[in-house]
Design an enzyme around this catalytic site. Structure first.
Site, short mmCIF file in Angstrom:
data_model
loop_
_atom_site.label_atom_id
_atom_site.label_comp_id
_atom_site.label_asym_id
_atom_site.label_seq_id
_atom_site.Cartn_x
_atom_site.Cartn_y
_atom_site.Cartn_z
N LYS A 21 2.49 67.22 -5.24
CA LYS A 21 3.93 67.01 -5.45
C LYS A 21 4.63 68.34 -5.67
O LYS A 21 5.70 68.60 -5.11
CB LYS A 21 4.08 66.10 -6.67
CG LYS A 21 5.47 65.93 -7.21
CD LYS A 21 5.50 64.91 -8.34
CE LYS A 21 5.12 65.47 -9.68
NZ LYS A 21 6.22 66.00 -10.48
N GLY A 91 13.06 65.86 -12.77
CA GLY A 91 13.58 67.01 -13.50
C GLY A 91 13.48 68.32 -12.75
O GLY A 91 14.42 69.12 -12.71
N ARG A 120 17.05 64.54 -21.06
CA ARG A 120 16.43 65.87 -21.09
C ARG A 120 17.50 66.96 -21.02
O ARG A 120 18.42 66.88 -20.22
CB ARG A 120 15.44 66.03 -19.93
CG ARG A 120 14.25 65.12 -20.07
CD ARG A 120 13.41 65.04 -18.81
NE ARG A 120 12.64 66.25 -18.57
CZ ARG A 120 11.82 66.40 -17.52
NH1 ARG A 120 11.68 65.44 -16.64
NH2 ARG A 120 11.14 67.51 -17.36
N SER A 164 10.81 75.14 -20.65
CA SER A 164 10.27 74.81 -19.33
C SER A 164 10.29 76.04 -18.44
O SER A 164 11.22 76.84 -18.49
CB SER A 164 11.10 73.70 -18.68
OG SER A 164 10.71 73.51 -17.34
N SER A 165 9.28 76.15 -17.58
CA SER A 165 9.27 77.24 -16.59
C SER A 165 10.16 76.90 -15.39
O SER A 165 10.41 77.74 -14.54
CB SER A 165 7.84 77.48 -16.09
OG SER A 165 7.39 76.35 -15.35
N GLN A 166 10.63 75.65 -15.32
CA GLN A 166 11.44 75.25 -14.15
C GLN A 166 12.76 76.00 -14.08
O GLN A 166 13.29 76.22 -12.98
CB GLN A 166 11.69 73.73 -14.19
CG GLN A 166 10.42 72.93 -13.96
CD GLN A 166 10.58 71.46 -14.32
OE1 GLN A 166 11.61 71.02 -14.81
NE2 GLN A 166 9.53 70.69 -14.06
N ASP A 309 0.12 69.14 -16.74
CA ASP A 309 0.19 67.79 -16.17
C ASP A 309 -1.15 67.08 -16.14
O ASP A 309 -1.22 65.94 -15.67
CB ASP A 309 0.80 67.85 -14.76
CG ASP A 309 2.31 68.04 -14.81
OD1 ASP A 309 2.91 67.67 -15.83
OD2 ASP A 309 2.88 68.54 -13.82
N ARG A 384 2.80 59.94 -15.88
CA ARG A 384 1.55 60.50 -16.42
C ARG A 384 1.01 59.62 -17.56
O ARG A 384 -0.21 59.48 -17.71
CB ARG A 384 1.77 61.91 -16.94
CG ARG A 384 2.34 62.87 -15.91
CD ARG A 384 1.28 63.60 -15.12
NE ARG A 384 1.91 64.43 -14.10
CZ ARG A 384 1.61 64.40 -12.80
NH1 ARG A 384 0.67 63.60 -12.36
NH2 ARG A 384 2.24 65.17 -11.95
N LYS A 410 6.57 57.71 -9.28
CA LYS A 410 7.25 59.01 -9.36
C LYS A 410 6.40 60.10 -8.73
O LYS A 410 6.91 61.01 -8.07
CB LYS A 410 7.56 59.34 -10.82
CG LYS A 410 8.33 60.63 -10.99
CD LYS A 410 8.74 60.80 -12.44
CE LYS A 410 9.72 61.94 -12.61
NZ LYS A 410 9.35 63.21 -12.03
#
Length: 436
Positions: A21, A91, A120, A164-166, A309, A384, A410
């Protein structure tokens, strides 16, 4: 839809790992940012990748697909204005596209999942983009978010990495397209460094030059770059496979999972090492993991930030291990589709597991004899959590019912099909949605 998981002592069979993903969403994005036509082989089919496909189409990419590939003609540095974008419950897709939407004059990201993604916060990225000259209207850092951009400025950019690293990845996708050179400085700590490595790997494949410090706390990005149209092959997905491998570890099993590269940059490949540390009999060679589970597991200690994850699946395996396991450095699990520490452990306790939480740790006192089960469990709309709770159900003494289990789509729409193919006793039932 709910799923009833009935105790299953044995699993046997061979499956193909789903495509990744994380890599699919990144390849879709860099293909859209290229001028010209890119091809992506073996893309993941999940709600997240569908959200990215839908949104890049809305921004002007031409997307054509068949059974084995997606062909994308990109919009380059000029996404077409889209009034609204619907990222569903994804997200990472939201955060990456907030950065790209800053090239557009006016885009609103709508809030379709008020109980999950809608809760979030995205303040760290909002602050960075605002400092780059982008006007953003938002609901205390949450959706809906309206971005009025057009000409974001490069230069010295700061972004926090401790939620978050996003947010950092989003800026790494955007800054090569800006006129100015940029220097991105990461403040505080950086969570999920491994996933930043995946972003950098994909950017490099797309012809983008980024100079990263070794600790990933500072990046120098030359401006005026162009994404190149390329051909990409998506590798197998470790985060999804983690639950399948954990299920094999907690049962008497003879399970083979194909397409899991040994040298993958996915941090979740650590699940193989953790199961080895737990003394699960397994081999991993030529992209094939072969587990011959014997229900005997030893406790482990593991730094979960390397494999965010896969942590919930490893915790599920540790529920049946001899001794006390500790998963530390996992606070960022609290900021996912749900609070993956408090919410998940509450459900594990209902099933009979002996678990404790700290702010950034999960402690599991193993019960090798199994857990009671016989309960209804709330999945908190989290794919998850659903997968990991299923692993526990396989070794419970009585069936467990997982509410809203369809949210597994998802990331892994055919998770329960794969488990059934291995012999797991799982069945879909219509269920009143659990209350929150």
């Amino acid at each position: 839809m709910d799923v009833i998981v009935t105790p299953t002592p044995r699993l046997k069979g061979r499956i193909e790992a789903l495509s990744s993903k994380n890599y699919t969403t990144r390849y879709l994005l860099v293909a859209a940012l290229a001028e010209g036509t890119s091809t992506i082989y073996y893309p993941a089919h999940s709600e997240d990748s569908d959200a990215m496909r839908r949104c890049i189409r809305d921004l002007g990419a031409i997307v054509e697909e068949d059974d084995e590939k997606i062909v994308i003609t990109g919009f380059g540095r000029n996404p077409k204005p889209a009034e609204q974008l619907d990222v569903g419950n994804a997200g990472a897709v939201l955060r990456f596209l907030m950065a790209i939407a800053s090239l557009c004059p006016d885009v609103t990201f709508i809030n379709r999942y008020p109980d999950s993604l809608g809760k979030r916060p995205h303040n760290d990225l909002i602050e960075s983009l605002s400092n780059m000259g982008v006007t953003i209207e938002h609901n205390e850092g949450k959706l809906p978010i309206r971005i009025q951009g057009g000409k974001p400025r490069g230069g010295h950019i700061q972004v926090s990495g401790n939620i978050s690293s996003q947010f950092l990845s989003a800026l790494l996708f955007l800054t090569p397209l800006l006129d100015e050179d940029s220097e991105i400085e990461v403040l505080h700590d950086l969570k999920s460094k491994v996933v930043v490595g995946q972003t950098l790997e994909v950017l490099e494949q797309a012809g983008i030059v980024i100079h990263a410090d070794e600790d990933y706390m500072r990046f120098r990005v030359p401006g005026g770059q162009r994404y190149e149209a390329k051909t990409y092959h998506v590798q197998g997905d470790y985060p999804g496979s983690a639950a399948i491998l954990a299920a094999a570890a907690v049962t008497e099993s003879d399970v083979v999972v194909n397409r899991l590269m040994e040298n993958s940059k996915q941090g979740e490949r650590a699940v193989v090492d953790v199961l080895r540390m737990m003394e699960t009999p397994l081999t991993h060679e030529n992209g094939v993991v072969h587990v011959q589970g014997n229900c005997k597991l030893k406790a482990v200690e593991f730094d979960g930030d390397h494999a965010t994850d896969a942590v919930l699946a490893m915790v599920a395996a540790a529920v049946f291990a001899e001794g006390t396991s500790r998963f530390y450095n996992v606070e960022n699990l609290r900021y996912k589709e749900c609070d993956r520490i408090t919410d998940y452990l509450n459900e594990l306790r209902k099933a009979g597991a002996n678990v404790e939480e700290r702010q950034s740790e999960i402690i599991v006192h193993g019960r090798p004899e199994g857990v009671e089960g016989g309960v209804d469990i709330d999945a908190h709309y989290d794919h998850r959590v659903i997968m990991a709770l299923t692993v526990v159900g396989l070794r419970s003494k009585a069936p467990i019912r997982i509410h809203d289990a369809h949210h597994v789509a998802k990331s892994y729409p055919i998770y329960f099909d794969h488990l059934k193919a291995l012999g797991a006793n799982v069945e879909w039932v219509n269920g009143a949605s659990s209350s929150h």
